[in-house]
Design a protein around this motif. Structure first.
Motif, short mmCIF file in Angstrom:
data_model
loop_
_atom_site.label_atom_id
_atom_site.label_comp_id
_atom_site.label_asym_id
_atom_site.label_seq_id
_atom_site.Cartn_x
_atom_site.Cartn_y
_atom_site.Cartn_z
N ASN A 224 0.83 -1.21 0.00
CA ASN A 224 0.00 0.00 0.00
C ASN A 224 0.86 1.27 0.00
OD1 ASN A 224 -2.25 -1.62 0.07
ND2 ASN A 224 -2.55 -1.43 2.29
N ARG A 226 3.79 1.71 1.20
CA ARG A 226 4.63 1.91 2.38
C ARG A 226 5.65 0.78 2.47
NH1 ARG A 226 2.40 2.01 8.64
NH2 ARG A 226 4.43 1.98 9.66
N ARG A 228 7.85 -1.94 4.04
CA ARG A 228 7.73 -2.79 5.23
C ARG A 228 8.75 -3.91 5.16
NH1 ARG A 228 3.02 -2.12 8.25
NH2 ARG A 228 1.46 -0.74 7.30
N PRO A 253 -3.88 -5.78 14.83
CA PRO A 253 -4.05 -4.37 14.46
C PRO A 253 -4.13 -4.25 12.94
CG PRO A 253 -2.33 -4.60 16.11
CD PRO A 253 -2.67 -5.99 15.65
N PRO A 254 -5.01 -3.38 12.42
CA PRO A 254 -5.20 -3.31 10.96
C PRO A 254 -3.97 -2.87 10.21
CG PRO A 254 -6.37 -1.54 12.10
CD PRO A 254 -5.91 -2.49 13.16
N ASP A 255 -3.03 -2.18 10.87
CA ASP A 255 -1.84 -1.69 10.19
C ASP A 255 -0.64 -2.60 10.41
OD1 ASP A 255 -0.70 0.32 8.55
OD2 ASP A 255 0.42 1.07 10.29
N SER A 256 -0.85 -3.76 11.04
CA SER A 256 0.26 -4.67 11.31
C SER A 256 0.26 -5.82 10.32
CB SER A 256 0.16 -5.23 12.74
OG SER A 256 0.32 -4.21 13.69
N LEU A 272 -1.80 -7.68 5.80
CA LEU A 272 -2.09 -6.57 6.71
C LEU A 272 -3.39 -6.83 7.45
CD1 LEU A 272 -1.18 -3.31 4.72
CD2 LEU A 272 -0.09 -4.20 6.79
N GLY A 273 -3.33 -6.73 8.77
CA GLY A 273 -4.52 -6.93 9.59
C GLY A 273 -5.01 -8.36 9.64
#
Length: 954
Positions: A224, A226, A228, A253-256, A272-273
Motif C-alpha cells: 500500500n 509503504r 515494510r 491491528p489493521p496496520d500490522s 495486513l490486519g
C-alpha cells in the motif's frame, strides 16, 4: 514450603460465583457460526481470559467434521495446558458431559476437544467452552471469605463474599526482568502491546564456516505504498540471518503485518490486519484483582420475592504502572421482583397460576467479574454481533400463565443498552401443552431488533421453533420445525449486509418407547439455507441429515448400543466458488457386550468412526518448574538459533521441560477410526464340580485378550479405513497417527492368594507424523509373573520380561533405538503387624542397542528396601532406599548418542537413592505433607531435596 489454597465454587446470586485455582487463568472459547452468517464454511475459535484479553485462532473448517477444536489461551505461542476438570462445554446452549462414551473428550495438554459420534458437528453448530489454564507469570495468591445470615423467620437472607487474587511483582516465574524491561512495563499502563519488545534478533553467521545460523530472511517490500519488512522462513539459506520469536495476539491491528503458522514448522505472512501471530515478545505484567459481591433476598409473603444483587471490582492490569489506574474500579447491581400466586382466584373461580417478574440490571464497563455472569448464549439472545464496550443496562419483564395443569403460556420483553454502542430489544413467546391425553406441543418464537451505533447498522432477527410429539402404543412419532430469518442493514441502505441469512429445517422422527430392554429412534432432517448475496438472499445449500440410534440393555447376557449419523450437503455454484466445501459426513459408534454363562465368557467390541479435522503434530517442549519435568535443554548445540528436538535430553531428575504434541494450524479432513475387542474367559465360574484332572485344570485357567486399532488417515477414500483394510493403515504418506495393539494374558490360579501365575504377550506398532518427520515405533514384550504367599506375613512377586523396543525416524533423532532386553526382578513383602510393612528385593537386566549396526550393551542391577508405618485414618510414614548399578559395554562415543531407554535413565556407575515421606491429616480440612529425597548418581556430589506442603480446604 509451597502452600496451596482452594476456594470452592459458591452460588451467591448474580455476580457471586467464585471458581478459580492458584496459578490459573480463566478463558472462554467460542467456535462455530452458521454458513448463512457469512462464514463460507469456516469455523473460528477464540479464547478470552476473565480479564478481557482475547486470542483468536482461525480453523478453516469443513462442514460436518468433528474436531479437534483448539482452546487457545492468552499469549500462547505454544498452546497452554488446560487445567483438568475446569472446562464446561456447551453445544447450542446445552451443557455437555465429558467422557468417551458421552459427548466429548479433551486433551488438556494440547487443548484439543473431540466430540464423540453421538454429537454431529455441522457448520451451524454453536460451540462455547469455558476453561481455566495455567498462567505462571508471577507467584500468585488467592484469598477470600464469605458470610451469610438469615432473619425474620427465615424470610430475609443476606450473603456477602470478598476475594483477592494478586500477582507478586517481585517474584516473576521463568523470566528475569531487568530494570529496562521493568521500565517498559511501567510505561505501558494497561496497553498490552506497549508491554512488549521485538521478537526479531540478529543471529548472524558462524564465525568459522560463515554459515547463516538464523531461520528467517528479512526482505523489504512495498505494501500500500509503504515500505515494510517481510519475514521469510528459510532455515539453511545463506540470507537467513535472523531468529524470530512469534506470539499470538488478541486481535490483529489493521496496520500490522500478521503471520500464521505453517506445517513446515515456521511462520508465513498472512497480510495486513490478518493472521494470528506477530514477531513480538510480550512481557509478563503483574495484576491485582479485588472482588466483592453479595445478595439480599426478602420474602414478605410466600408468593412475593424481592432480590438485590451487588458487586464491586477493582482490577489493576499492571501493578508496576500507575497509568490508567483511574479505570480500575467498576460495579454492578441487579434488582429483581417476583410475584407467583399458586392459585389466581376471582371470587370462587380458580383462574390458574400466574407468575410475574421484573428485573433491572446494570454493569459498569470497568467491572471485571471472577467468572461468567451472562448466560452462555448472551450475545445471540440479544443479537449482538460485534465486540463493544460501555455501561450496560438490561431491563426485563416476564409473565407466565397456566390456565390448567400441563398448559403453560409465557411471554417476555426486554431491552438492552450499552452506552454509545449497542441497543437491543427482545420479545419472546412460548406455548407448552403437555397433557397426557393430547399430543405434547411446544412452540416458541423470538424477535430481536438491535442497533449497532458504532457500525451505523441495525439487525432484525426472527427465530421460531415448534415440536409436536404423539404416542401410539410403543411408538412415539414427532415432528420438529425450525426457522430463522436474520437481516442486517446499514442505516443508509436497505441492501442486506454480510451476516444476513435465512434457514428452514424440517425434522420428522420416530422412537420406540416402553419396550424394555429395547429402545430405538430415527430422525431425518431437511435443511435449506440462504445467505447474503448481492444485497439480497440467495440459496446457499441444501442438507439432508439422518440420525439413527439403537440400544439393547441386558437381554440374555447381551447388550449393545449403535448410533449412526449421516449428512449430505449440496452447495450452490455461487457459494462453492466462495470457498465452501460440501462434505459427506458419516459418524458411527457401536458397542456390544456379551457375557453368558455367569460371565465365564465376557466379550466387548467397540467400533467408532468419524470424519474430522486433524494435522501433522509438532513436538513442543514447555518449561515447567524445575524438578517437575522430564527433559532438560542442552543448549543450542548446532548454533542455528532454534531449540531443536535433538537438543532436549530426557532426564530422571531436575527436569524443567515437558514434551507435548501440538497440531499445526493447517487442518485437513481425516478419517478417524477406533475399534477394539476384549475377550475374557473364566471357566471356573461354570465348573461347580472339580473332581477330575481336566475339570481342575480348566478351573485353574483364565485368559484375557485385547485387540485395539486406532488410525487417523488422510486417505481420499475413507471407505478403505472404516472397512478395516489394514494394508492402508500405518502408511507413511497418509497416516497422521496410528497404532495397533495386541495383548494376550494367560492366568493360572488367578484368584488364588497363595499362588498365581501370569504369562503375557504384548505387541504394539505405531506411527506418528510430526512436522518435518515421521516416527515409527514397535514394541514386543513377553513376560512371566509369579505371585506366592510363602507365609501369612510374607509374600513374593517375581517377574521375568523379554522385550524388544524399536523406534525409527525419517530424520536423525536421539530417540531412535533398537533395544533388546531381558529383565528379572523379585520383591518380598513382610507385614509383621497391620500397621507395619517391609518390602525388599532386587532386579537385574541386560539391554542391547542394535540400532545402526551397533552392539552397545547395558547391564543393570538394583536392590531396594522400603519401610512403611501406617497411622489409621491419620496418615503414614515411608522410608525408601535403592542402590542401582549401570555398566555399559561397547559404548558409543558419548552418552548422548544412546537413548534414554537404553539405561532406563540411569547414569553409568553406582547410584544411591533414598527418600523419607510423611503425610498427616490434622483435621478433615487440613493436611500436611513433608518429603525429603536424596541421591548420589555415579559418584557425583549428593543432591538433597526437601518439600513441605500444607493444604487447607475451605
Amino acid at each position: 514450603g509451597d502452600f496451596v489454597y482452594e476456594v470452592r465454587e459458591q452460588q451467591a446470586g448474580e455476580f457471586g460465583r467464585v471458581s478459580r485455582k492458584l496459578q490459573g487463568a480463566n478463558g472462554t472459547a467460542m467456535l462455530g457460526n452458521a454458513f448463512g452468517e457469512g462464514s463460507s464454511l469456516s469455523v473460528g475459535l477464540t479464547a478470552a481470559t476473565a480479564r478481557g484479553k482475547y486470542t483468536t485462532n482461525q480453523l478453516q473448517g469443513i462442514e460436518g467434521t468433528q474436531g479437534p477444536y483448539l482452546l487457545t489461551g492468552q499469549d500462547a505461542a505454544v498452546r497452554p495446558i488446560i487445567i483438568a476438570g475446569t472446562e464446561r462445554v456447551y453445544v447450542d446452549g446445552q451443557l455437555l458431559t465429558r467422557g468417551e462414551t458421552n459427548d466429548y473428550t479433551i486433551d488438556y495438554s494440547t487443548g484439543e476437544l473431540y466430540f464423540s459420534a453421538k454429537r454431529l458437528v455441522t457448520n451451524a453448530t454453536r460451540i462455547t467452552v469455558d476453561f481455566e489454564y495455567t498462567d505462571r507469570q508471577f507467584a500468585r495468591n488467592l484469598v477470600g471469605f464469605s458470610a451469610a445470615a438469615t432473619a425474620m423467620d427465615n424470610r430475609l437472607h443476606v450473603f456477602t463474599a470478598v476475594t483477592q487474587e494478586a500477582d507478586d511483582p517481585s517474584t516473576p516465574i521463568d523470566v528475569a526482568l531487568n530494570d529496562s524491561l521493568r521500565a517498559i512495563i511501567s510505561a505501558s499502563g494497561s496497553d498490552k502491546f506497549k508491554a512488549s519488545i521485538s521478537g526479531i534478533t540478529l543471529a548472524g553467521r558462524d564465525s568459522i564456516t560463515q554459515r547463516a545460523i538464523g531461520q528467517y530472511i528479512v526482505e523489504d517490500t512495498l505494501i500500500n505504498g509503504r515500505r515494510r519488512s517481510l519475514l521469510v522462513y528459510a532455515p539453511g539459506d545463506q540470507r537467513a540471518l535472523y531468529s524470530v520469536t512469534f506470539n499470538a495476539v488478541p486481535a490483529m491491528p489493521p496496520d500490522s503485518l500478521g503471520y500464521n503458522r505453517s506445517n513446515a514448522g515456521g511462520y508465513v505472512v498472512a497480510g495486513l490486519g490478518k493472521g494470528s501471530y506477530l514477531p513480538v515478545q510480550f512481557l509478563p505484567v503483574p495484576e491485582l484483582h479485588r472482588f466483592a459481591s453479595g445478595r439480599v433476598s426478602f420474602s414478605p409473603r410466600g408468593d412475593i420475592t424481592l432480590n438485590a444483587d451487588y458487586a464491586l471490582s477493582s482490577h489493576d492490569q499492571n501493578r508496576l504502572s500507575s497509568l490508567d489506574d483511574g479505570s480500575n474500579n467498576g460495579g454492578a447491581y441487579k434488582l429483581n421482583a417476583e410475584y407467583h400466586p399458586r392459585n389466581l382466584m376471582i371470587g370462587s373461580m380458580n383462574l390458574g397460576e400466574l407468575g410475574v417478574s421484573l428485573s433491572d440490571r446494570f454493569v459498569d464497563h470497568r467491572f471485571v467479574s471472577l467468572d461468567r455472569i451472562d448466560e452462555i448464549e448472551f450475545n445471540r439472545n440479544w443479537n449482538i454481533s460485534s465486540a463493544s464496550s460501555g455501561d450496560e443496562s438490561i431491563r426485563q419483564a416476564a409473565v407466565t400463565y397456566m390456565p390448567v395443569q400441563r398448559v403453560e403460556l409465557a411471554a417476555t420483553y426486554g431491552s438492552l443498552e450499552r452506552q454509545g454502542s449497542v441497543r437491543s430489544s427482545r420479545t419472546t413467546t412460548n406455548v407448552v401443552v403437555a397433557d397426557s391425553s393430547l399430543p405434547t406441543l411446544h412452540y416458541g418464537s423470538e424477535y430481536i431488533h438491535s442497533d449497532d451505533l458504532g457500525l451505523s447498522s441495525n439487525s432484525d432477527w426472527l427465530r421460531q421453533n415448534g415440536t409436536i410429539v404423539m404416542s401410539f402404543r410403543n411408538l412415539a412419532p414427532s415432528f420438529r420445525i425450525s426457522m430463522e430469518d436474520r437481516r442486517n442493514r446499514t442505516t443508509i441502505s436497505d441492501s442486506l449486509q454480510p451476516g444476513s441469512f435465512r434457514f428452514l429445517e424440517f425434522a420428522p422422527s420416530v422412537s420406540l418407547v416402553n419396550l424394555e430392554p429395547l429402545s430405538a429412534s430415527a430422525e431425518v432432517q431437511w435443511r435449506t439455507e440462504d445467505s447474503a448475496s448481492g444485497g439480497g438472499l440467495a440459496r446457499a445449500f441444501n442438507a439432508l441429515t439422518q440420525l439413527y440410534e439403537l440400544h439393547l440393555r441386558e437381554w440374555r447376557s447381551f447388550s449393545s448400543s449403535v448410533s449412526l449419523s449421516l449428512r449430505r450437503t449440496e452447495l450452490t455454484d455461487e457459494f462453492a466458488a466462495r470457498g465452501g466445501v460440501a462434505a459427506n459426513t458419516m459418524l458411527v459408534r457401536s458397542q456390544f457386550r456379551y457375557a453368558p454363562l455367569q460371565r465365564a465368557v465376557d466379550a466387548d467390541v467397540l467400533y467408532e468412526f468419524a470424519r474430522e479435522r486433524s494435522a501433522a503434530m509438532k513436538r513442543v517442549f514447555v518449561r515447567v518448574p524445575i524438578g517437575t519435568g522430564n527433559y532438560k535443554y542442552l543448549g543450542d548445540l548446532n548454533q542455528n538459533g532454534i531449540a531443536d528436538d535433538s537438543e532436549f535430553e530426557q532426564t530422571r531428575f531436575d527436569g524443567e521441560y515437558i514434551a507435548i504434541y501440538v497440531p499445526s494450524d493447517q487442518f485437513i479432513p481425516v478419517a478417524d477410526l477406533r475399534t477394539g475387542l476384549r475377550l475374557r474367559l473364566s471357566p471356573a465360574k461354570i465348573i461347580a464340580r472339580r473332581t477330575s484332572f481336566i475339570e481342575k485344570g480348566l478351573a485353574a485357567i483364565s485368559t484375557e485378550t485385547v485387540v485395539r486399532i486406532e488410525e487417523k488417515n488422510t486417505d481420499p477414500d475413507p471407505g478403505e479405513i472404516y472397512l478395516l483394510h489394514l494394508s492402508r493403515f500405518l502408511n507413511d504418506s497418509t497416516t497422521i497417527t496410528g497404532s495397533n495393539l495386541f495383548t494376550q494374558d494367560l492366568y493360572l490360579f488367578e484368584s488364588d492368594p497363595t499362588f498365581s501365575l501370569r504369562y503375557r504377550f504384548n505387541q504394539r506398532e505405531g506411527l506418528l507424523r510430526l512436522v518435518g518427520s515421521i516416527e515409527r515405533s514397535a514394541l514386543r514384550e513377553r513376560s512371566v509373573r509369579v505371585r506366592t504367599q510363602l507365609l501369612k506375613e510374607i509374600g513374593n512377586q517375581t517377574e521375568y520380561t523379554n522385550k524388544t523396543d524399536q523406534l525409527t525416524s525419517s530424520v536423525d533423532s536421539p530417540r531412535e533405538r533398537d533395544l533388546h532386553s531381558d529383565e528379572l526382578k523379585t520383591e518380598f513383602s513382610y507385614r509383621p503387624y497391620p500397621e507395619w510393612e517391609v518390602a525388599f528385593g532386587f532386579g537385574a537386566s541386560q539391554i542391547v542397542n542394535r540400532f545402526g549396526g551397533g552392539n552397545a550393551t547395558a547391564n543393570l542391577d538394583n536392590e531396594f528396601l522400603h519401610l512403611t508405618y501406617a497411622m489409621a485414618s491419620l496418615g503414614q510414614l515411608r522410608g525408601e532406599f535403592t542402590r542401582e548399578n549401570v555398566r555399559v559395554a561397547n559404548p558409543p562415543a558419548s552418552s548422548s548418542e544412546y537413548p534414554y531407554e537404553f539405561t532406563n535413565g540411569g547414569v553409568v556407575g553406582k547410584t544411591f537413592l533414598w527418600r523419607l515421606a510423611f503425610d498427616y491429616r490434622i483435621s478433615q480440612f487440613v493436611q500436611v505433607t513433608v518429603n525429603y529425597d536424596g541421591r548420589s548418581e555415579g559418584g557425583r556430589p549428593v543432591v538433597h531435596t526437601a518439600r513441605a506442603e500444607a493444604r487447607a480446604f475451605f
